[in-house]
Design a protein around this motif. Structure first.
Motif, PDB file in Angstrom:
ATOM      1  N   LEU A 196       0.618  -1.167  -0.072  1.00  0.00           N
ATOM      2  CA  LEU A 196       0.062   0.163  -0.075  1.00  0.00           C
ATOM      3  C   LEU A 196       0.923   1.398  -0.048  1.00  0.00           C
ATOM      4  CD1 LEU A 196      -2.786  -1.334   2.713  1.00  0.00           C
ATOM      5  CD2 LEU A 196      -2.954  -0.951   0.104  1.00  0.00           C
ATOM      6  N   ALA A 197       2.209   1.001   0.257  1.00  0.00           N
ATOM      7  CA  ALA A 197       2.886   2.388   0.464  1.00  0.00           C
ATOM      8  C   ALA A 197       2.926   3.347  -0.646  1.00  0.00           C
ATOM      9  CB  ALA A 197       4.412   1.960   0.821  1.00  0.00           C
ATOM     10  N   PRO A 198       2.950   2.922  -2.043  1.00  0.00           N
ATOM     11  CA  PRO A 198       2.931   3.863  -2.934  1.00  0.00           C
ATOM     12  C   PRO A 198       1.753   4.643  -3.082  1.00  0.00           C
ATOM     13  CG  PRO A 198       3.067   1.611  -3.937  1.00  0.00           C
ATOM     14  CD  PRO A 198       3.348   1.635  -2.351  1.00  0.00           C
ATOM     15  N   TYR A 199       0.378   3.954  -2.762  1.00  0.00           N
ATOM     16  CA  TYR A 199      -0.855   4.627  -2.939  1.00  0.00           C
ATOM     17  C   TYR A 199      -0.978   5.392  -1.741  1.00  0.00           C
ATOM     18  CZ  TYR A 199      -1.208   0.347  -6.088  1.00  0.00           C
ATOM     19  OH  TYR A 199      -1.230  -0.509  -7.083  1.00  0.00           O
ATOM     20  N   LYS A 200      -0.495   5.061  -0.691  1.00  0.00           N
ATOM     21  CA  LYS A 200      -0.434   5.943   0.406  1.00  0.00           C
ATOM     22  C   LYS A 200       0.222   7.213   0.270  1.00  0.00           C
ATOM     23  CE  LYS A 200       0.252   6.175   5.529  1.00  0.00           C
ATOM     24  NZ  LYS A 200       0.728   7.544   5.657  1.00  0.00           N
ATOM     25  N   MET A 201       1.354   7.071  -0.375  1.00  0.00           N
ATOM     26  CA  MET A 201       2.183   8.409  -0.639  1.00  0.00           C
ATOM     27  C   MET A 201       1.410   9.307  -1.699  1.00  0.00           C
ATOM     28  SD  MET A 201       5.902   8.498  -2.317  1.00  0.00           S
ATOM     29  CE  MET A 201       6.455   7.441  -1.101  1.00  0.00           C
ATOM     30  N   LYS A 202       0.562   8.699  -2.559  1.00  0.00           N
ATOM     31  CA  LYS A 202      -0.047   9.593  -3.375  1.00  0.00           C
ATOM     32  C   LYS A 202      -1.222  10.270  -2.912  1.00  0.00           C
ATOM     33  CE  LYS A 202       1.144   7.069  -7.821  1.00  0.00           C
ATOM     34  NZ  LYS A 202       0.555   6.233  -8.786  1.00  0.00           N
ATOM     35  N   VAL A 203      -2.015   9.426  -1.997  1.00  0.00           N
ATOM     36  CA  VAL A 203      -3.229   9.886  -1.164  1.00  0.00           C
ATOM     37  C   VAL A 203      -2.938  10.932  -0.193  1.00  0.00           C
ATOM     38  CG1 VAL A 203      -5.002   9.303   0.384  1.00  0.00           C
ATOM     39  CG2 VAL A 203      -4.576   7.668  -1.592  1.00  0.00           C
ATOM     40  N   ASP A 204      -1.839  10.813   0.452  1.00  0.00           N
ATOM     41  CA  ASP A 204      -1.137  11.690   1.675  1.00  0.00           C
ATOM     42  C   ASP A 204      -0.826  13.153   0.953  1.00  0.00           C
ATOM     43  OD1 ASP A 204      -1.758   9.878   3.476  1.00  0.00           O
ATOM     44  OD2 ASP A 204       0.320   9.413   3.730  1.00  0.00           O
ATOM     45  N   SER A 205      -0.220  12.959  -0.308  1.00  0.00           N
ATOM     46  CA  SER A 205       0.278  13.969  -1.153  1.00  0.00           C
ATOM     47  C   SER A 205      -1.087  14.953  -1.522  1.00  0.00           C
ATOM     48  CB  SER A 205       0.972  13.619  -2.388  1.00  0.00           C
ATOM     49  OG  SER A 205       1.516  14.840  -2.983  1.00  0.00           O
ATOM     50  N   ALA A 206      -2.168  14.165  -2.101  1.00  0.00           N
ATOM     51  CA  ALA A 206      -2.906  14.968  -2.672  1.00  0.00           C
ATOM     52  C   ALA A 206      -4.088  15.434  -1.396  1.00  0.00           C
ATOM     53  CB  ALA A 206      -3.979  13.973  -3.373  1.00  0.00           C
ATOM     54  N   MET A 207      -4.191  14.762  -0.217  1.00  0.00           N
ATOM     55  CA  MET A 207      -4.810  15.217   0.792  1.00  0.00           C
ATOM     56  C   MET A 207      -4.374  16.499   1.712  1.00  0.00           C
ATOM     57  SD  MET A 207      -7.787  13.893   1.149  1.00  0.00           S
ATOM     58  CE  MET A 207      -8.860  12.622   0.532  1.00  0.00           C
ATOM     59  N   SER A 208      -3.005  16.541   1.528  1.00  0.00           N
ATOM     60  CA  SER A 208      -2.297  17.567   2.131  1.00  0.00           C
ATOM     61  C   SER A 208      -2.152  18.818   1.173  1.00  0.00           C
ATOM     62  CB  SER A 208      -0.937  16.985   2.682  1.00  0.00           C
ATOM     63  OG  SER A 208       0.110  16.711   1.326  1.00  0.00           O
ATOM     64  N   SER A 209      -2.498  18.798   0.046  1.00  0.00           N
ATOM     65  CA  SER A 209      -2.472  19.995  -0.951  1.00  0.00           C
ATOM     66  C   SER A 209      -3.417  21.125  -0.511  1.00  0.00           C
ATOM     67  CB  SER A 209      -2.865  19.517  -2.231  1.00  0.00           C
ATOM     68  OG  SER A 209      -4.242  19.089  -2.420  1.00  0.00           O
ATOM     69  N   VAL A 210      -2.857  22.367  -0.339  1.00  0.00           N
ATOM     70  CA  VAL A 210      -3.456  23.433   0.310  1.00  0.00           C
ATOM     71  C   VAL A 210      -4.394  24.131  -0.966  1.00  0.00           C
ATOM     72  CG1 VAL A 210      -3.227  25.755   1.222  1.00  0.00           C
ATOM     73  CG2 VAL A 210      -1.591  23.961   1.913  1.00  0.00           C
ATOM     74  N   LEU A 211      -5.893  24.466  -0.549  1.00  0.00           N
ATOM     75  CA  LEU A 211      -6.828  24.860  -1.498  1.00  0.00           C
ATOM     76  C   LEU A 211      -6.706  26.281  -1.322  1.00  0.00           C
ATOM     77  CD1 LEU A 211      -9.373  22.286  -0.982  1.00  0.00           C
ATOM     78  CD2 LEU A 211      -7.840  21.988  -2.713  1.00  0.00           C
ATOM     79  N   GLY A 212      -6.692  26.820  -0.031  1.00  0.00           N
ATOM     80  CA  GLY A 212      -6.821  28.192   0.150  1.00  0.00           C
ATOM     81  C   GLY A 212      -6.647  28.462   1.703  1.00  0.00           C
TER      82      GLY A 212
END
Length: 258
Positions: A57-73
C-alpha cells in the motif's frame, strides 16, 4: 390412462404425505441471543503490523497523502457548525445558493444544508483537501428546486421544528418550541402565491432529515457530478485565486425568540 377421479383413500394418503414432507423441513433451531462488541481501530493495532500489506500500500498511501495535504486556500477565521446558526453552516449554505447560478442563471432564492451533513469544523489557516473531505465526507449533490410559496412556508416550518439548519438568503424567527414566527426571503415577507427557488442537496430533496416539504417541489434539477464537497473545493480555490481568504459571519439568519 390416468384415472382423474381421486378416491377418498388416495386423497387422504396424499394429504398425509404433504404433512410429513412439510414437517420434515421444519427445524427446531432458532436464534435466541446475539452478542457483539466494538473493535476500536486505533493505535492498539500498531503492534500487529503486516509488513507485506504496508509495502503493497505504500506507493498508494504516498499519493493519497500528497493529494490530501494539498492546500486549496486560507480560512480567515475558525468556523464551527451548530444550531440555530453558525459560521460554517452559513458558509456552506452560501456556496450552495451561489452554485444554483449554473442552473438558473442567478443564485437561488434560498440555500439549504442540513447541520448533520457538515461533519467537522474549519480551523483558521490553510484549508487542505483533507479538510474538505472531513467537513463534507458524503457524496451529497446539488439539487435546485422550485417551490410554491405555501410549500416554501412549510419548508421553513420544517427548519424551525429542527431549531435551525444551514440557510442562506432567508431570515427566520422561531420560538423555543420550534414554531415559525416570521419568515423573510431576500429581505421580503414570504408570499404564499409566489414561486421560490431552493438550492439544496439530493438527500434533503427526498424529504430526509425532516425536510418533508421538499418532495412537493414543482420541479427539481440535479446537475450530474455536482457534489457539495466539489462545490466547496471550487469555492475555496476561487477565493484563493482572487487573493481572498475564506470567511463567514453571523447574520441572524435563524433567531430564537423568547
Amino acid at each position: 390412462m390416468i384415472n382423474k377421479r381421486m378416491s377418498p383413500k388416495w386423497l387422504s394418503g396424499m394429504v398425509w404425505g404433504m404433512v410429513l414432507l412439510l414437517a420434515s423441513c421444519r427445524t427446531d433451531f432458532a436464534v435466541v441471543k446475539v452478542e457483539g462488541d466494538r473493535v476500536a481501530m486505533d493505535s492498539t493495532w500498531d503492534n500487529c503490523t503486516n509488513q507485506q500489506a504496508i509495502s503493497l500500500l505504500a506507493p498508494y498511501k504516498m499519493k493519497v497523502d500528497s493529494a490530501m495535504s494539498s492546500v486549496l486556500g486560507m480560512a480567515a477565521i475558525s468556523m464551527d457548525r451548530e444550531r440555530p446558526e453558525s459560521l460554517l453552516s452559513n458558509l456552506v449554505a452560501d456556496v450552495l445558493r451561489e452554485a444554483a447560478t449554473d442552473v438558473l442563471g442567478k443564485p437561488a432564492d434560498m440555500g439549504l444544508v442540513n447541520i448533520g451533513g457538515i461533519r467537522s469544523s474549519l480551523t483558521q489557516g490553510p484549508i487542505t483537501m483533507e479538510d474538505a473531505y472531513e467537513i463534507l465526507p458524503f457524496e451529497n449533490a446539488l439539487c435546485v428546486l422550485k417551490l410554491k410559496g405555501n410549500v416554501m412556508r412549510e419548508l421553513l416550518e420544517n427548519i424551525a421544528a429542527r431549531m435551525g439548519e444551514g440557510v442562506s438568503g432567508v431570515h427566520l424567527d422561531i420560538s423555543r418550541e420550534g414554531k415559525l414566527l416570521d419568515a423573510r426571503v431576500g429581505g421580503l415577507p414570504l408570499e404564499d402565491d409566489r414561486e421560490y427557488t431552493v438550492a439544496t442537496l439530493d438527500y434533503l430533496a427526498e424529504g430526509n432529515d425532516g425536510m418533508h416539504a421538499l418532495p412537493k417541489a414543482v420541479s427539481r434539477t440535479c446537475p450530474p457530478g455536482q457534489t457539495l464537497r466539489l462545490l466547496f473545493i471550487r469555492y475555496v480555490e476561487q477565493q484563493a485565486k482572487a487573493g481572498r481568504k475564506v470567511t463567514s459571519r453571523l447574520e441572524g439568519r435563524v433567531t430564537v425568540k423568547e
